[in-house]
Design an enzyme around this catalytic site. Structure first.
Site, PDB file in Angstrom:
ATOM      1  N   THR A 227       4.809   1.204  -4.881  1.00 42.38           N
ATOM      2  CA  THR A 227       4.520  -0.186  -4.536  1.00 42.38           C
ATOM      3  C   THR A 227       3.113  -0.302  -3.983  1.00 42.38           C
ATOM      4  OG1 THR A 227       5.075  -1.998  -3.016  1.00 42.38           O
ATOM      5  CG2 THR A 227       5.666   0.210  -2.308  1.00 42.38           C
ATOM      6  N   SER A 262       6.929  -2.313   6.392  1.00 44.19           N
ATOM      7  CA  SER A 262       8.375  -2.475   6.578  1.00 44.19           C
ATOM      8  C   SER A 262       9.012  -1.100   6.441  1.00 44.19           C
ATOM      9  CB  SER A 262       8.973  -3.435   5.542  1.00 44.19           C
ATOM     10  OG  SER A 262       9.021  -2.821   4.258  1.00 44.19           O
ATOM     11  N   TYR A 264      11.221  -0.382   4.329  1.00 48.67           N
ATOM     12  CA  TYR A 264      11.234  -0.135   2.877  1.00 48.67           C
ATOM     13  C   TYR A 264       9.912   0.478   2.428  1.00 48.67           C
ATOM     14  CZ  TYR A 264       9.896  -1.352  -1.870  1.00 48.67           C
ATOM     15  OH  TYR A 264       9.374  -1.310  -3.140  1.00 48.67           O
ATOM     16  N   HIS A 265       8.793  -0.151   2.785  1.00 44.09           N
ATOM     17  CA  HIS A 265       7.499   0.365   2.363  1.00 44.09           C
ATOM     18  C   HIS A 265       7.244   1.764   2.922  1.00 44.09           C
ATOM     19  CE1 HIS A 265       6.695  -4.049   1.723  1.00 44.09           C
ATOM     20  NE2 HIS A 265       6.201  -3.537   0.607  1.00 44.09           N
ATOM     21  N   LYS A 268       8.762   4.340   0.749  1.00 44.25           N
ATOM     22  CA  LYS A 268       7.963   4.595  -0.450  1.00 44.25           C
ATOM     23  C   LYS A 268       6.772   5.506  -0.143  1.00 44.25           C
ATOM     24  CE  LYS A 268       9.144   2.068  -3.837  1.00 44.25           C
ATOM     25  NZ  LYS A 268      10.054   2.431  -4.939  1.00 44.25           N
TER      26      LYS A 268
END
Length: 476
Positions: A227, A262, A264-265, A268
């Site tokens: 991402t 976040s 989530y990030h 990644k």
């Protein structure tokens, strides 16, 4: 050993080494409205905390005989790539489904690996796709009837290494396209259990894929969906994965600094570090596609039949900016701009997502190489997107208004943003840029399905600053 069964057989789905996903045991693949599927009768805490004794993995394989083959994309040398066996992890999701059909249509032998948890998230949170989504079996059967092409289906959790091992041994992939992660920043910020789940699911799942490649398919090429959010919004140009720095008279090329925003990030970012390390240590070949925000719903393949239709999320948890704005305009809801609206990101059409993945597969990384491509085609601020949708909506007779809402995220609302994205273009990417005709198409699509819109899901409901330890119950 994994058990192979026909698509007409009954199916029990489970996870061995991670929290047991009980609702899958009692729901059909289309997630019928049984009591077990009702989020109000099955507390969220149990979804992540209840465990099950180890059980034998179950694999569903759906196959057909290919009757026609399209020419795969050409490699950078100009020679057509040989038909490859491509495993698409997360192939039931938004990007994964479109990619699986695109690759199958192009002549690749495709297998989908998915635990179908994205469908469960909708039931748990009281959400739904704007578009009706068929079960994964019906989707694959429809594709078979239309094209005669094979898609194998493996239902299971890649965090269960025994399941993944048997899947690798059975399918023997030449390339793995890894979409199989919890992909929503807001979802990861709802509460502690979902933050923990996001990082466990994403990081451990990717680690398992790396170990499976090392042990069973050493020459397999990993194409991993990253991402652009890994980079954050630095006050310098964003390079493609690496940056050359001169410091105190010495120069080196280093991984570009990460500024995730976040949980989530952050998962990644850790994925990227793990992949880079295993490329160096084990000689794995990998391409990390740092993707921007995707919009659109149709590709040539998904448009062939209504049962192949892709999902279209518009809610505040899984919906992306442009898709959300088009739905808001269609139902007469003001466009919801977070804060000052200067947040700028890279965007791309889903038709370019599938094209980029194919280009990466056809032009694989070398053994030991960790490539990073920034996968987007244009940059827009939130205010720019709102202005484009307002203009396009006016042409269709819609009275589109915009409101500013308090930003639920912790992010810069006005900032410099200039990200490089040349490597995929050099490989042959022919981008579909955002045009008036495409916006008209998206708006008309949203208008077509506006009766399915739940207006209660439009406004943001997840706050970065208010995330708590206690599991949060989301009610429709």
């Amino acid at each position: 050993m994994a058990q192979l069964i026909s698509s007409s057989s009954s199916l029990t789905i489970f996870s061995r080494n991670k929290p047991y996903l009980k609702p899958f045991n009692q729901c059909s693949m289309s997630f019928s409205t049984s009591a077990a599927c009702n989020s109000s009768t099955y507390p969220f805490r149990k979804l992540f905390l209840q465990r099950q004794k180890p059980r034998k993995s179950l694999v569903l394989q759906v196959s057909a005989v290919s009757t026609s083959i399209e020419t795969p994309v050409q490699t950078s040398s100009g020679e057509p790539s040989k038909p490859q066996r491509v495993m698409v992890i997360g192939g039931d999701g938004y990007c994964g489904w479109a990619t699986a059909l695109h690759l199958s249509k192009k002549g690749y032998e495709v297998a989908i690996v998915d635990n179908l948890i994205r469908r469960l998230f909708d039931h748990q949170l009281g959400l739904d796709s704007l578009t009706p989504i068929s079960s994964i079996q019906n989707r694959i059967h429809c594709w078979k009837s239309l094209t005669g092409k094979s898609i194998e289906l493996y239902i299971g959790d890649i965090c269960d290494f025994e399941f993944l091992t048997e899947t690798f041994k059975s399918f023997e992939p030449d390339a793995v396209v890894h979409f199989g992660e919890q992909r929503s920043a807001p979802y990861s910020m709802i509460d502690r259990p979902r933050a923990v789940f996001t990082q466990q699911n994403n990081v451990i799942g990717t680690l398992n894929v790396l170990f499976a490649i090392k042990e069973f398919r050493e020459q397999c090429h990993l194409v991993k969906l990253g991402t652009m959010g890994e980079y954050g919004t630095p006050n310098i140009d964003i390079e493609e994965g690496y940056i050359t720095i001169t410091h105190n008279g010495r120069t080196d090329t280093l991984p570009y600094p990460k500024q995730a925003s976040s949980f989530y990030h952050l998962s990644k970012v850790h994925d990227s570090h793990n992949i880079a390390f295993t490329c160096k240590a084990w000689g794995i070949r990998a391409t990390d596609l740092n993707q921007g925000v995707v919009y659109g719903v149709r590709t040539d393949a998904t448009a062939m039949h209504e049962e192949l239709c892709n999902r279209f999320d518009y809610d505040g948890i899984f919906g992306t900016a442009l898709n959300r704005f088009c739905v808001q305009a269609a139902v007469g809801h003001p466009l919801t701009v977070y804060g000052k609206g200067g947040q700028t990101r890279g965007y791309l059409d889903i038709r370019d997502t599938v094209q980029c993945v194919e280009l990466a597969i056809a032009n694989p990384a070398n053994p030991g190489e960790f490539r990073v491509f920034n996968q987007f085609t244009e940059q827009f601020s939130v205010n720019q997107l709102a202005a484009l949708v307002t203009k396009a909506g006016g042409k269709l007779g819609l009275n589109v208004e915009t409101i500013t809402v308090p930003n639920p995220r912790v992010e810069a609302e006005e900032h410099y943003y200039n990200a490089k994205h040349t490597k995929l273009v050099e490989l042959g990417l022919k981008p579909h840029l955002l045009s008036d005709s495409l916006l008209d198409s998206l708006l008309n699509f949203a208008i077509q399905y506006k009766d399915r819109v739940d207006r209660k899901q439009i406004m943001p409901s997840v706050s970065w600053r208010k995330i708590g330890v206690k599991p949060k119950t989301v009610t429709a």
